[in-house]
Design an enzyme around this catalytic site. Sequence first.
Site, mmCIF file in Angstrom:
data_model
loop_
_atom_site.group_PDB
_atom_site.id
_atom_site.type_symbol
_atom_site.label_atom_id
_atom_site.label_comp_id
_atom_site.label_asym_id
_atom_site.label_seq_id
_atom_site.Cartn_x
_atom_site.Cartn_y
_atom_site.Cartn_z
ATOM 1 N N TRP A 1 -3.208 -2.730 -1.351
ATOM 2 C CA TRP A 1 -2.867 -4.112 -1.691
ATOM 3 C C TRP A 1 -3.667 -4.950 -0.715
ATOM 4 O O TRP A 1 -3.430 -4.915 0.490
ATOM 5 C CB TRP A 1 -1.363 -4.318 -1.511
ATOM 6 C CG TRP A 1 -0.826 -5.627 -1.987
ATOM 7 C CD1 TRP A 1 -0.424 -5.945 -3.249
ATOM 8 C CD2 TRP A 1 -0.589 -6.799 -1.194
ATOM 9 N NE1 TRP A 1 0.032 -7.234 -3.289
ATOM 10 C CE2 TRP A 1 -0.057 -7.788 -2.044
ATOM 11 C CE3 TRP A 1 -0.780 -7.120 0.153
ATOM 12 C CZ2 TRP A 1 0.293 -9.057 -1.596
ATOM 13 C CZ3 TRP A 1 -0.435 -8.393 0.594
ATOM 14 C CH2 TRP A 1 0.094 -9.342 -0.290
ATOM 15 N N CYS B 1 0.815 -1.217 0.000
ATOM 16 C CA CYS B 1 0.000 0.000 0.000
ATOM 17 C C CYS B 1 0.853 1.274 0.000
ATOM 18 O O CYS B 1 1.953 1.291 0.532
ATOM 19 C CB CYS B 1 -0.883 0.037 1.234
ATOM 20 S SG CYS B 1 -1.830 -1.447 1.482
ATOM 21 N N LYS C 1 12.937 -15.299 -10.458
ATOM 22 C CA LYS C 1 12.701 -14.225 -11.449
ATOM 23 C C LYS C 1 11.660 -14.671 -12.464
ATOM 24 O O LYS C 1 10.740 -13.940 -12.784
ATOM 25 C CB LYS C 1 13.990 -13.867 -12.210
ATOM 26 C CG LYS C 1 15.038 -13.063 -11.496
ATOM 27 C CD LYS C 1 14.675 -11.645 -11.179
ATOM 28 C CE LYS C 1 13.895 -11.486 -9.942
ATOM 29 N NZ LYS C 1 14.401 -11.460 -8.652
ATOM 30 N N GLY D 1 -0.754 -1.186 6.639
ATOM 31 C CA GLY D 1 -0.482 -2.024 7.804
ATOM 32 C C GLY D 1 -1.689 -2.871 8.139
ATOM 33 O O GLY D 1 -2.625 -2.981 7.338
ATOM 34 N N HIS E 1 16.873 -36.728 -6.679
ATOM 35 C CA HIS E 1 15.987 -37.138 -5.592
ATOM 36 C C HIS E 1 14.579 -36.577 -5.766
ATOM 37 O O HIS E 1 13.900 -36.303 -4.780
ATOM 38 C CB HIS E 1 16.591 -36.715 -4.247
ATOM 39 C CG HIS E 1 17.951 -37.300 -4.043
ATOM 40 N ND1 HIS E 1 18.151 -38.617 -3.714
ATOM 41 C CD2 HIS E 1 19.186 -36.758 -4.174
ATOM 42 C CE1 HIS E 1 19.448 -38.859 -3.635
ATOM 43 N NE2 HIS E 1 20.095 -37.743 -3.917
ATOM 44 N N GLU F 1 17.502 -18.017 -7.639
ATOM 45 C CA GLU F 1 17.152 -16.656 -8.044
ATOM 46 C C GLU F 1 16.621 -16.636 -9.484
ATOM 47 O O GLU F 1 15.659 -15.929 -9.791
ATOM 48 C CB GLU F 1 18.374 -15.740 -7.864
ATOM 49 C CG GLU F 1 18.211 -14.296 -8.317
ATOM 50 C CD GLU F 1 17.105 -13.515 -7.621
ATOM 51 O OE1 GLU F 1 16.515 -14.019 -6.647
ATOM 52 O OE2 GLU F 1 16.802 -12.410 -8.080
#
Length: 608
Positions: A74, A2, A485, A101, A504, A481
């Site tokens: 959000w 937010c 992405k 919050g 595995h 990473e």
Amino acid sequence: MCGIIGYIGPKPVVPLLLEGLKRMEYRGYDSAGVAVVEGAQITTRRAVGKIAKLESLLTKEPVAGTMGIGHTRWATHGPPTERNAHPHRSTDGSVVVVHNGIIENAPALRATLKELGYTFTSETDTEVIAHLVEEMFDGSLEEAVANALKKLEGTYGIAVMSEKDPGKIVAARKGSPLLVGLGDGENFLASDASAILAHTRQVVYLNDGDLVVVEKDRYHITDIDATPLPRKVDRIDWDLAEIERGGYPHFMLKEIFEQPQTVENTMRGRLIVEDGTSKLGGLNLTHEQLMAIDNIVITACGTSWHSALIGEMMIEELCRIPVEVEYASEFRYRNPIINERTLCIVISQSGETADTLAAMREAKRRGARTLGLVNVVGSTIAREDDGGIYLHAGPEIGVASTKAFTSQVIALALFTLKLARKRGLSVTRGMAIAQALAALPAQIQQVLDQAQAIEDIAEEYKRASNFLYLGRGFEFPVALEGALKLKEISYIHAEGYPAAEMKHGPIALIDELMPVVFVAPHDAVFEKVVSNLQEVRARKGRIIVITSRPEPALDGLVDYEIRIPETEDMLMPVLAAIPLQLLAYYIAVKRGSNVDQPRNLAKSVTVE
Ligand code: G6P
């Protein structure tokens, strides 16, 4: 997540609010709204979806005034609907609130307020604040807000206006960033400096527990018991150009291409090649304190957690100090073994991630020293850590982190070098690493020069439903990473795995439709990775390899090869990550995703 913007001054407020909200779009949101003071009344407009929707609503149903607040939401409590969008209003309509919050005791407060006759129109936790301020109002908005805050549990950054106490915006913070922007005969309020940078560089960062009354020619900060608090004025030292796309189609691409400079900036004035060490002015650790470290805990979330894994390997290898890497969200609720001989390294691009901040506070409470690797200057982690290394990568706007990641690895390398030299690393070895660091910006450019070849690979695989990323040693976090992405921005399912561990489980997924990206530069474990590569080939998997030398062992095994320059093993992740950033970017663009604002994600996750 937010965003909050507020303005009070002589100018028409709606364009200012919309501009500020647009500057915060990158943080991630799903609805937006504004409240504008029109004479004696406050009018609100709210819309689901992008700011453009709010903008067209404001064209159809205009409002005018010179004072107001705005918000991007959000969704946490309740779906992204117009009713749940901020600003929220109190029952008699006099009070409007925007909030970042989470109010944890909202259900209990909601029940009490309903009994008192207040009517709720949304499912949000925020709405209780509006009614509570109305309930507490006795002539002064700041007093009403302070008394309301005393009843709240949870986190907030709020901005409140009232028709009954006009001419002021009252704001407060606990756990969610807010700053006041100072102008001439006008003042601003924002949760993110980029929202107001076009208008002022003079800012006052609020601390947790601060309450501020903002008027057009003054502001006044107190705690919630009305005791005045001195707060210094800071200057934002980055430019508007840095938060604009500068000719690139997306911020993410711009940020990928900036990496030769951003990596250089992280090292500037810090690398001492001739002594094979580094100088880190903000570390705040004496020689004795550095020598007394028994163990290191690194805590972070998301991409920053991946750089932490690389840091762990560097530090253990060169400094011989045990290092543990913890997800901040797990660390904060465990009973970690740390004490005053523990160094807790906290890595965060934004410096505001709620879990990372809480983990740092917990480590401090237990007596550990904390060291923040943070990009955003003046952010909460940067202000609360015991010492820090700023990344100096400049504002990162694309939600998927790119340049912050490489700068985090560099900052960790600089720190490792300094500590290792104190703990017995030879000057020759230190110099070799320092020279390798100094060479990185030009080497990054060589990788970027292959963007077209990577775009061609993206064309070939853009319709894949799954991707596997494999690497070993220093390249395992790079594989993680790379997979992160891709899934963040293209919505393709992707997994990162240690290459040998593939046997595995993930090997069961391999067939001729499965692209497998091997991160296999010619390092200490290269030969081992070639065996894993053969295992994939034997099962008809499609192979893209990131490697660093022409290798006969790879002949006939791979579909595509991307060549990166060679460097020290510990620095290889910086070069290896870049083709993976580009691959994810091009695939996402070709699939038509909103690369800079992928669905459901937020740039800075300020709730747990
Ligand atoms: C969000 C962002 C990621 C980021 C993570 C941690 O999930 O979308 O890009 O890596 O938060 O953020 P931080 O600011 O603490 O590095």
